[in-house]
Design a protein around this motif. Sequence first.
Motif, PDB file in Angstrom:
ATOM      1  N   ARG A 199       0.852  -1.192   0.000  1.00 63.21           N
ATOM      2  CA  ARG A 199       0.000   0.000   0.000  1.00 63.21           C
ATOM      3  C   ARG A 199       0.884   1.237   0.000  1.00 63.21           C
ATOM      4  O   ARG A 199       1.518   1.569   0.999  1.00 63.21           O
ATOM      5  N   ASP A 200       0.973   1.891  -1.147  1.00 59.95           N
ATOM      6  CA  ASP A 200       1.891   3.017  -1.331  1.00 59.95           C
ATOM      7  C   ASP A 200       1.121   4.315  -1.533  1.00 59.95           C
ATOM      8  O   ASP A 200      -0.066   4.297  -1.855  1.00 59.95           O
ATOM      9  N   ARG A 201       1.834   5.407  -1.403  1.00 59.91           N
ATOM     10  CA  ARG A 201       1.219   6.706  -1.748  1.00 59.91           C
ATOM     11  C   ARG A 201       1.448   7.015  -3.222  1.00 59.91           C
ATOM     12  O   ARG A 201       0.727   7.806  -3.814  1.00 59.91           O
ATOM     13  N   GLU A 202       2.481   6.425  -3.791  1.00 54.50           N
ATOM     14  CA  GLU A 202       2.717   6.555  -5.239  1.00 54.50           C
ATOM     15  C   GLU A 202       2.855   5.139  -5.772  1.00 54.50           C
ATOM     16  O   GLU A 202       3.724   4.395  -5.315  1.00 54.50           O
ATOM     17  N   CYS A 203       1.969   4.752  -6.677  1.00 53.25           N
ATOM     18  CA  CYS A 203       2.059   3.385  -7.191  1.00 53.25           C
ATOM     19  C   CYS A 203       1.864   3.416  -8.708  1.00 53.25           C
ATOM     20  O   CYS A 203       1.694   4.478  -9.307  1.00 53.25           O
ATOM     21  N   GLU A 204       1.958   2.242  -9.319  1.00 48.79           N
ATOM     22  CA  GLU A 204       1.737   2.169 -10.769  1.00 48.79           C
ATOM     23  C   GLU A 204       0.572   1.239 -11.042  1.00 48.79           C
ATOM     24  O   GLU A 204       0.473   0.175 -10.422  1.00 48.79           O
ATOM     25  N   GLN A 205      -0.275   1.658 -11.952  1.00 50.01           N
ATOM     26  CA  GLN A 205      -1.411   0.814 -12.324  1.00 50.01           C
ATOM     27  C   GLN A 205      -1.303   0.388 -13.787  1.00 50.01           C
ATOM     28  O   GLN A 205      -0.656   1.063 -14.595  1.00 50.01           O
ATOM     29  N   MET A 206      -1.943  -0.727 -14.082  1.00 50.36           N
ATOM     30  CA  MET A 206      -2.078  -1.184 -15.476  1.00 50.36           C
ATOM     31  C   MET A 206      -3.574  -1.461 -15.624  1.00 50.36           C
ATOM     32  O   MET A 206      -4.089  -2.384 -14.993  1.00 50.36           O
ATOM     33  N   GLU A 207      -4.243  -0.616 -16.402  1.00 47.29           N
ATOM     34  CA  GLU A 207      -5.697  -0.705 -16.443  1.00 47.29           C
ATOM     35  C   GLU A 207      -6.211  -0.819 -17.876  1.00 47.29           C
ATOM     36  O   GLU A 207      -5.616  -0.264 -18.805  1.00 47.29           O
ATOM     37  N   ILE A 208      -7.329  -1.513 -17.993  1.00 46.93           N
ATOM     38  CA  ILE A 208      -8.019  -1.597 -19.287  1.00 46.93           C
ATOM     39  C   ILE A 208      -9.459  -1.158 -19.071  1.00 46.93           C
ATOM     40  O   ILE A 208     -10.100  -1.602 -18.115  1.00 46.93           O
ATOM     41  N   GLU A 209      -9.932  -0.274 -19.911  1.00 46.01           N
ATOM     42  CA  GLU A 209     -11.364   0.023 -19.940  1.00 46.01           C
ATOM     43  C   GLU A 209     -11.869  -0.659 -21.214  1.00 46.01           C
ATOM     44  O   GLU A 209     -11.457  -0.310 -22.322  1.00 46.01           O
ATOM     45  N   TYR A 210     -12.738  -1.656 -21.034  1.00 45.79           N
ATOM     46  CA  TYR A 210     -13.216  -2.449 -22.165  1.00 45.79           C
ATOM     47  C   TYR A 210     -14.665  -2.052 -22.448  1.00 45.79           C
ATOM     48  O   TYR A 210     -15.549  -2.229 -21.607  1.00 45.79           O
ATOM     49  N   PHE A 211     -14.878  -1.446 -23.622  1.00 48.05           N
ATOM     50  CA  PHE A 211     -16.187  -0.873 -23.968  1.00 48.05           C
ATOM     51  C   PHE A 211     -17.036  -1.928 -24.687  1.00 48.05           C
ATOM     52  O   PHE A 211     -16.590  -2.519 -25.673  1.00 48.05           O
ATOM     53  N   VAL A 212     -18.252  -2.136 -24.158  1.00 46.84           N
ATOM     54  CA  VAL A 212     -19.099  -3.219 -24.680  1.00 46.84           C
ATOM     55  C   VAL A 212     -20.526  -2.718 -24.912  1.00 46.84           C
ATOM     56  O   VAL A 212     -20.926  -1.679 -24.359  1.00 46.84           O
ATOM     57  N   ARG A 213     -21.282  -3.477 -25.689  1.00 43.28           N
ATOM     58  CA  ARG A 213     -22.720  -3.175 -25.782  1.00 43.28           C
ATOM     59  C   ARG A 213     -23.346  -3.480 -24.425  1.00 43.28           C
ATOM     60  O   ARG A 213     -22.998  -4.510 -23.804  1.00 43.28           O
ATOM     61  N   PRO A 214     -24.262  -2.601 -23.934  1.00 46.35           N
ATOM     62  CA  PRO A 214     -24.791  -2.788 -22.569  1.00 46.35           C
ATOM     63  C   PRO A 214     -25.306  -4.202 -22.317  1.00 46.35           C
ATOM     64  O   PRO A 214     -25.067  -4.771 -21.257  1.00 46.35           O
ATOM     65  N   GLU A 215     -25.974  -4.791 -23.329  1.00 48.08           N
ATOM     66  CA  GLU A 215     -26.600  -6.093 -23.083  1.00 48.08           C
ATOM     67  C   GLU A 215     -25.569  -7.232 -23.018  1.00 48.08           C
ATOM     68  O   GLU A 215     -25.894  -8.342 -22.615  1.00 48.08           O
ATOM     69  N   ASN A 216     -24.311  -6.928 -23.397  1.00 49.44           N
ATOM     70  CA  ASN A 216     -23.299  -8.004 -23.400  1.00 49.44           C
ATOM     71  C   ASN A 216     -22.362  -7.972 -22.203  1.00 49.44           C
ATOM     72  O   ASN A 216     -21.362  -8.678 -22.179  1.00 49.44           O
ATOM     73  N   TRP A 217     -22.647  -7.120 -21.221  1.00 51.36           N
ATOM     74  CA  TRP A 217     -21.619  -6.903 -20.181  1.00 51.36           C
ATOM     75  C   TRP A 217     -21.256  -8.162 -19.415  1.00 51.36           C
ATOM     76  O   TRP A 217     -20.085  -8.392 -19.099  1.00 51.36           O
ATOM     77  N   GLU A 218     -22.278  -9.012 -19.142  1.00 51.85           N
ATOM     78  CA  GLU A 218     -21.974 -10.192 -18.307  1.00 51.85           C
ATOM     79  C   GLU A 218     -21.031 -11.154 -19.025  1.00 51.85           C
ATOM     80  O   GLU A 218     -20.059 -11.658 -18.453  1.00 51.85           O
TER      81      GLU A 218
END
Length: 434
Positions: A199-218
């Motif tokens: 648990r740091d005050r400065e850290c690094e993230q690796m993130e993906i935002e994956y955009f989908v049709r609402p009905e396909n989220w599951e």
Amino acid sequence: MTSLDNLVSLCKRRGFIFPGSDIYGGMAGTWDYGPLGVALKRKVKEAWWNYFVESRDDIFGVDAAILMNPTTWVASGHTKTFSDPLVECKECHGRFRADKLRPDFTANVSADDLKDVPCPTCKKIAWSEVRPFNMMFETHVGPVSDSSSVAYLRPETAQGIFTNYKNVVDTLYPDLPFGLAQQGKAFRNEISPRDFIFRDRECEQMEIEYFVRPENWEEEFEKLRKMCHDFLENVIGLPEGMIHEEEVPAEDRAHYSKRTVDVNFDFPIGTDELMGIAYRTDFDLKNIADHSGKNLDYRDKITGETFLPHVIEPSFGVERLLMAILSVAYAEEKDRTVLRLPESLAPYRFCVSPLLKNKPELVEKAKEVHKKLREKYINVTWDDSGNIGKRYKKQDEIGTPYCVVIDFETLENNTVTVRSRDDASQVRTKISDL
Ligand code: GAP
């Protein structure tokens, strides 16, 4: 599993990770990476990038500025809700995260819950009210420090992705579903940074935002969940039995999430969150559209239908991944400490040595072998310090899978000793077969 102290000590002793600003007495919640730590970290980040971005046709990279227009954090909800419950001990004035004072507490802990909880420092029970403490680091942009110049160091990389969604759609025209990925620093003014790099005050993230049709989220959530698991187990090499998925209950989820699965890991400090996968709905795009006045609807190229995509977000912390990798790799044996890093992540793949450093003919031959291996592999190191036993000990501790030793027999028949890190076995091999 090793203790955290052993890991911290090895990381410092061998030049992986040092306490931040160590020379001035440190800076809580910050860590500096030495040559070997940098090598390991880069390989972990590259492995992630290769797996999630380079080897796929549907996920693209972005790299946004850390300083963002402050409206970003109003729209995302961070200004209002990105806080931890802070409580102060009225006796010793120690400040703590109230929800961490007992393992069964949740984020909604109140002063009532603390009635029989002693202060971890002075052991008295004299708590203040619990109040929300916003974790964003504030700064000022430009020469004037007033309320109009306030900006924040980003607390997550995600918003740099969302704010570029329209730029990418308008320039790349990707088909849905598609993802945008980013690696980079994030800053959080944690009340109690703790447990080495966990648990740091400065850290690094690796993130993906994956955009989908609402009905396909599951369906898409499920695919990404499996991918994350595959990455952790088969690319990074974490043992399956130490990875545990946890469905996060509604009261513990972030304000933007309708479903979160935390991927927990058996760290030396106990089982805790390694990464998370969240269904962020259209929360972010909707709020950005509202606050920017821009239309962020996606237009289906075939049907012409327009709608706001929903988002699934796998979010990894680099430091927690490093801590998991190091703690699994660390082993103490009868007469040595060894870091059994996967070959693909080890800072060095080979170490080349002359058996004796005061024999010029051995040194010259060893340099020749070193040069040859370097033409083929990038991660080849040289070591002629101390005696051969000490070199093996050092290379074991930094996780080098193979030591190649040049001795007098090499001069006669062009063979070398290859000593393996994992079982300390030695084989004689032709230089041409290395
Ligand atoms: N964009 C979503 C997000 O930031 P999060 O659960 O707050 O979600 C995601 O953070 C991951 O980032 C965590 O699972 C963890 O690996 C890492 N992380 C978050 N805060 C951290 C901290 N203070 N120190 C180290 N890693 C942290």
